[in-house]
Design a protein around this motif. Structure first.
Motif, PDB file in Angstrom:
ATOM      1  N   TYR A 222       0.760  -1.097  -0.407  1.00 28.28           N
ATOM      2  CA  TYR A 222      -0.195   0.163  -0.092  1.00 28.28           C
ATOM      3  C   TYR A 222       0.657   1.575  -0.006  1.00 28.28           C
ATOM      4  O   TYR A 222       0.541   2.264  -0.382  1.00 28.28           O
ATOM      5  CB  TYR A 222      -0.926  -0.143   1.440  1.00 28.28           C
ATOM      6  N   GLN A 223       1.763   1.488   0.721  1.00 22.87           N
ATOM      7  CA  GLN A 223       2.818   1.813   0.999  1.00 22.87           C
ATOM      8  C   GLN A 223       3.681   2.788  -1.266  1.00 22.87           C
ATOM      9  O   GLN A 223       3.185   3.590  -0.814  1.00 22.87           O
ATOM     10  CB  GLN A 223       4.063   1.971   1.839  1.00 22.87           C
ATOM     11  N   LEU A 224       3.619   1.744  -1.147  1.00 24.90           N
ATOM     12  CA  LEU A 224       4.184   1.461  -2.952  1.00 24.90           C
ATOM     13  C   LEU A 224       3.670   2.035  -3.386  1.00 24.90           C
ATOM     14  O   LEU A 224       3.879   3.199  -4.643  1.00 24.90           O
ATOM     15  CB  LEU A 224       4.654   0.568  -3.031  1.00 24.90           C
ATOM     16  N   ALA A 225       1.982   1.715  -3.186  1.00 25.67           N
ATOM     17  CA  ALA A 225       1.416   2.307  -4.233  1.00 25.67           C
ATOM     18  C   ALA A 225       1.171   3.936  -4.411  1.00 25.67           C
ATOM     19  O   ALA A 225       0.926   4.614  -5.532  1.00 25.67           O
ATOM     20  CB  ALA A 225      -0.722   1.994  -3.729  1.00 25.67           C
ATOM     21  N   ILE A 226       1.285   4.564  -2.402  1.00 24.17           N
ATOM     22  CA  ILE A 226       1.036   6.066  -2.806  1.00 24.17           C
ATOM     23  C   ILE A 226       1.947   6.230  -3.740  1.00 24.17           C
ATOM     24  O   ILE A 226       1.702   7.483  -4.292  1.00 24.17           O
ATOM     25  CB  ILE A 226       1.490   6.647  -1.456  1.00 24.17           C
ATOM     26  N   VAL A 227       3.483   6.073  -3.773  1.00 27.62           N
ATOM     27  CA  VAL A 227       4.681   7.011  -4.147  1.00 27.62           C
ATOM     28  C   VAL A 227       4.229   6.349  -5.587  1.00 27.62           C
ATOM     29  O   VAL A 227       4.365   7.215  -6.680  1.00 27.62           O
ATOM     30  CB  VAL A 227       5.903   5.793  -3.481  1.00 27.62           C
ATOM     31  N   SER A 228       3.661   5.438  -6.151  1.00 26.27           N
ATOM     32  CA  SER A 228       3.540   5.053  -7.666  1.00 26.27           C
ATOM     33  C   SER A 228       2.122   5.534  -8.168  1.00 26.27           C
ATOM     34  O   SER A 228       2.164   6.295  -9.396  1.00 26.27           O
ATOM     35  CB  SER A 228       3.077   3.494  -7.358  1.00 26.27           C
ATOM     36  N   GLY A 229       1.157   5.811  -7.313  1.00 33.84           N
ATOM     37  CA  GLY A 229       0.474   6.832  -7.850  1.00 33.84           C
ATOM     38  C   GLY A 229       0.863   8.417  -8.033  1.00 33.84           C
ATOM     39  O   GLY A 229       0.172   8.680  -9.193  1.00 33.84           O
ATOM     40  N   MET A 230       2.019   8.807  -7.141  1.00 36.26           N
ATOM     41  CA  MET A 230       2.613  10.170  -7.515  1.00 36.26           C
ATOM     42  C   MET A 230       3.323  10.022  -8.815  1.00 36.26           C
ATOM     43  O   MET A 230       3.362  10.576 -10.063  1.00 36.26           O
ATOM     44  CB  MET A 230       3.507   9.973  -6.748  1.00 36.26           C
ATOM     45  N   MET A 231       4.034   8.890  -9.075  1.00 36.72           N
ATOM     46  CA  MET A 231       4.660   9.127 -10.520  1.00 36.72           C
ATOM     47  C   MET A 231       3.919   8.852 -11.742  1.00 36.72           C
ATOM     48  O   MET A 231       3.910   9.324 -12.362  1.00 36.72           O
ATOM     49  CB  MET A 231       5.473   7.120 -10.128  1.00 36.72           C
ATOM     50  N   VAL A 232       2.160   7.942 -11.708  1.00 34.69           N
ATOM     51  CA  VAL A 232       1.376   8.069 -12.517  1.00 34.69           C
ATOM     52  C   VAL A 232       1.207   8.725 -13.278  1.00 34.69           C
ATOM     53  O   VAL A 232       1.122  10.473 -13.988  1.00 34.69           O
ATOM     54  CB  VAL A 232       0.241   7.177 -12.325  1.00 34.69           C
ATOM     55  N   VAL A 233       0.460  10.075 -12.157  1.00 33.88           N
ATOM     56  CA  VAL A 233       0.481  11.193 -11.897  1.00 33.88           C
ATOM     57  C   VAL A 233       2.006  12.437 -13.022  1.00 33.88           C
ATOM     58  O   VAL A 233       1.318  13.353 -13.956  1.00 33.88           O
ATOM     59  CB  VAL A 233      -0.690  12.188 -11.285  1.00 33.88           C
ATOM     60  N   TYR A 234       3.045  11.963 -12.917  1.00 28.94           N
ATOM     61  CA  TYR A 234       4.004  12.888 -13.277  1.00 28.94           C
ATOM     62  C   TYR A 234       3.723  12.708 -15.277  1.00 28.94           C
ATOM     63  O   TYR A 234       3.876  13.524 -15.888  1.00 28.94           O
ATOM     64  CB  TYR A 234       5.156  12.482 -12.583  1.00 28.94           C
ATOM     65  N   ILE A 372      11.591  11.827 -12.971  1.00 28.45           N
ATOM     66  CA  ILE A 372      13.043  11.153 -12.435  1.00 28.45           C
ATOM     67  C   ILE A 372      13.004  11.683 -10.683  1.00 28.45           C
ATOM     68  O   ILE A 372      13.363  10.424 -10.523  1.00 28.45           O
ATOM     69  CB  ILE A 372      13.803  11.905 -13.613  1.00 28.45           C
ATOM     70  N   VAL A 373      12.263  12.771 -10.362  1.00 26.75           N
ATOM     71  CA  VAL A 373      11.462  13.108  -8.695  1.00 26.75           C
ATOM     72  C   VAL A 373      10.347  11.228  -8.061  1.00 26.75           C
ATOM     73  O   VAL A 373      11.111  10.714  -7.551  1.00 26.75           O
ATOM     74  CB  VAL A 373      10.994  14.039  -8.562  1.00 26.75           C
ATOM     75  N   GLY A 374       9.647  11.676  -9.196  1.00 28.75           N
ATOM     76  CA  GLY A 374       9.061  10.324  -8.837  1.00 28.75           C
ATOM     77  C   GLY A 374       9.484   8.808  -8.612  1.00 28.75           C
ATOM     78  O   GLY A 374       9.241   8.349  -8.467  1.00 28.75           O
ATOM     79  N   ALA A 375      10.053   8.959 -10.030  1.00 20.37           N
ATOM     80  CA  ALA A 375      11.364   7.198 -10.043  1.00 20.37           C
ATOM     81  C   ALA A 375      12.091   7.048  -8.665  1.00 20.37           C
ATOM     82  O   ALA A 375      11.857   6.279  -8.377  1.00 20.37           O
ATOM     83  CB  ALA A 375      12.191   7.764 -11.662  1.00 20.37           C
ATOM     84  N   ILE A 376      13.004   8.012  -8.425  1.00 18.06           N
ATOM     85  CA  ILE A 376      14.316   8.210  -7.317  1.00 18.06           C
ATOM     86  C   ILE A 376      12.806   7.777  -5.959  1.00 18.06           C
ATOM     87  O   ILE A 376      13.332   6.759  -4.793  1.00 18.06           O
ATOM     88  CB  ILE A 376      14.637   9.229  -7.122  1.00 18.06           C
ATOM     89  N   ASN A 377      12.310   8.542  -6.317  1.00 13.99           N
ATOM     90  CA  ASN A 377      11.447   8.582  -4.848  1.00 13.99           C
ATOM     91  C   ASN A 377      10.469   6.369  -4.282  1.00 13.99           C
ATOM     92  O   ASN A 377      10.192   6.071  -3.792  1.00 13.99           O
ATOM     93  CB  ASN A 377      10.166   9.275  -4.769  1.00 13.99           C
TER      94      ASN A 377
END
Length: 532
Positions: A222-234, A372-377
């Motif tokens: 679930y924690q990984l999904a949160i940052v994945s959501g950020m990555m998707v929107v980027y 790139i920021v999202g991928a690193i995150n």
């Protein structure tokens, strides 16, 4: 041996992950639209005096309503910490002193669009969803126990959809008292309530549905999904603006960014209709037969009766007063939440394209840098998930604080000396990596471990305080970053030095006050606080 229902567990994981993905999506969608929103809404106020006067009045009304809602919510928390007489005394003093400051320093300001007021409106417009997050998170416990975890998530999904459409078209969807700027802010607050509910209910739903053997993995996912959501929107924001003119982005592009959230939100709503209510909620409402069916489906018919008995026994455990273990554990939990935001992470996540554009990059390039920021995150969140049980919580957190401090102070000097470009980008990426492998996910692990079971309700306060700290940081960043006097003296480096200092303080706080929770049972954690 009874086999687990893997297909059922996969379905639950996907649904819960959509809740986390939308959590990340909604909080990061604003990042690509900040410049366009400033141009579309704030730019109009600068050219129309009457519109500015009306907008300032509406801004004061909205802020006053938000402040009143937050005072009521945090007053309800104080009543759970202290006796009624002491709680009412604290509330009364806060309202008296805070109300006087609020009235004379804000409400009585003239209806003139000064630089500070303009930056304040921009900051609140960007961060307004966080007011909804505080409200949603604060109400999460009551929603979970009244209508259930799944039904609460259905409400969150509906709020996401409504916010997506309303934020995209605040002028045509304006059913409120004010202008389109006020309508946009209200729709963002509505979306924030969905985020707040999801942040409380989705992990709770996973924890109560997942068999013990794989519960840790699912919560981590679930924690990984949160940052994945950020990555998707980027990525979504990048493809929306790619090859488009600045004029199109300022008038139409930003609308598609917000509207895009309606797609995963609708999928989330429909997926929730396919999954059952949690066994714990079913038992709470006296539906033991339905609870047993769900448990048998997920754990197998042999284990289900035993798990059901454990759930029934857990309701017999009494909850303690929130200060039963003293104030230390409560203060530590609250400071973990505050420092997680005061190190400045959401400034980077919300304002990344604007920060990159301030370094002289074009719109397409700044959006690409944000990816790139999202991928690193995302990558370093995976590193944290795989190392937190091996290296321990304290070690990861202190390393993270040290690297964040060096990165933020370095970024501040890069901006101050005007040596931007690759140097500034590297400092920012080191900062993101450090946060993602430490203060990002590990704070949630610590919050779930430091509070003994009998006072787990305090976690609702910690989550609400976390959103409040996020609001303060996100709101104040434009005030510091766009202030002409500070820019003249420090070339935009000032706010990053502040976050660097906060990172130093966060490391000292972990080193001095936070106990290591690695491999300790919850009973052992209780003994730590009892001994103190």
């Amino acid at each position: 041996m009874a086999k687990l229902n893997k297909s059922g567990i996969v379905l639950i994981t996907i649904v819960a992950s959509l809740g986390g993905l939308l959590f990340g999506y909604d909080t990061a969608v604003i990042s690509g639209a900040v410049g366009a929103l400033e141009n579309y809404f704030i730019g109009a106020l600068e050219t129309d005096k009457d519109l500015a006067i009306a907008a300032i009045f509406q801004f004061k009304v909205i802020i006053s309503i938000c402040v009143l809602a937050l005072v009521i919510l945090f007053s309800s928390f104080l009543l759970k910490f202290f006796s009624k007489s002491k709680a009412y005394l604290i509330i009364g003093l806060f309202v008296l002193i805070g109300g006087a400051v609020y009235y004379f320093q804000f409400l009585t300001l003239p209806g003139v669009l000064t630089e500070n007021l303009k930056n304040s409106i921009l900051g609140f417009m960007v961060s307004s969803a966080l007011v909804g997050c505080i409200i949603g998170a604060s109400l999460g416990d009551n929603v979970a126990n009244s209508i259930g975890r799944r039904n609460g998530l259905l409400i969150a999904a509906m709020l996401f959809v409504l916010s997506a459409i309303g934020s995209a078209y605040p002028d045509t969807m304006n059913i409120f008292f004010g202008d389109s700027l006020s309508a946009f802010i209200v729709y963002r607050i509505i979306g924030g309530m969905g985020v707040g509910l999801a942040s409380m209910l989705a992990p709770l739903y996973i924890a109560e549905m997942a068999p013990p053997k794989i519960r840790g993995k699912l919560v981590s996912f679930y924690q990984l999904a949160i940052v994945s959501g950020m990555m998707v929107v980027y990525f979504v924001n990048y493809f929306i603006v790619q090859g488009q003119t600045e004029s199109w982005i300022n008038t139409s592009g930003w609308r598609y960014m917000f509207l895009s959230e309606g797609i995963p939100a609708t999928i989330f709503f429909l997926a929730l209709l396919l999954v059952p209510k949690t066994p714990r909620f079913q038992v709470m409402k006296g539906n033991e037969k339905d609870a047993l069916k769900v448990l048998a489906n997920l754990n197998g018919p042999e284990k289900a009766p035993g798990v059901l008995e454990e759930i029934k026994k857990s309701f017999g455990k009494k909850k303690a007063h929130w200060l039963y273990f003293g104030g230390t554990v409560v203060v530590i939990g609250l400071l973990l939440s505050i420092f997680q935001q005061f190190v400045g992470i959401n400034v980077v996540l919300y304002y990344a394209p604007e920060i990159f554009r301030g370094m002289g990059m074009e719109t397409d390039a700044s959006m690409l840098q944000t990816i790139i920021v999202g991928a690193i995150n995302m990558i370093f969140t995976v590193v944290a998930i795989s190392t937190v049980d091996k290296f321990g919580r304290k070690k990861l957190m202190m390393i993270g604080s040290a690297v964040m401090a060096l990165s933020m102070i370095g970024l501040g000097f890069a901006l101050y000396l005007e040596t931007t470009g690759i140097t500034a980008l590297m400092f920012m990426l080191f900062y993101i990596a450090a946060f993602a492998m430490s203060w990002g996910p590990v704070v949630w692990v610590l919050l779930s471990e430091v509070f003994p079971n009998s006072i787990k309700g305090v976690m609702a306060v910690a989550v609400a305080v976390q959103w409040l700290a996020n609001l303060v940081v996100s709101w104040t960043f434009p005030m510091m970053n766009n202030n002409s006097d500070l820019v003249a003296m420090f070339n935009n480096g000032f706010p990053y030095w502040i976050y660097g200092i906060m990172a130093i303080l966060s490391g000292l706080f972990i080193w001095k006050f936070v106990p290591e929770t690695k491999e300790k049972t919850l009973e052992e954690m209780e003994n730590i606080w009892v001994s103190k």
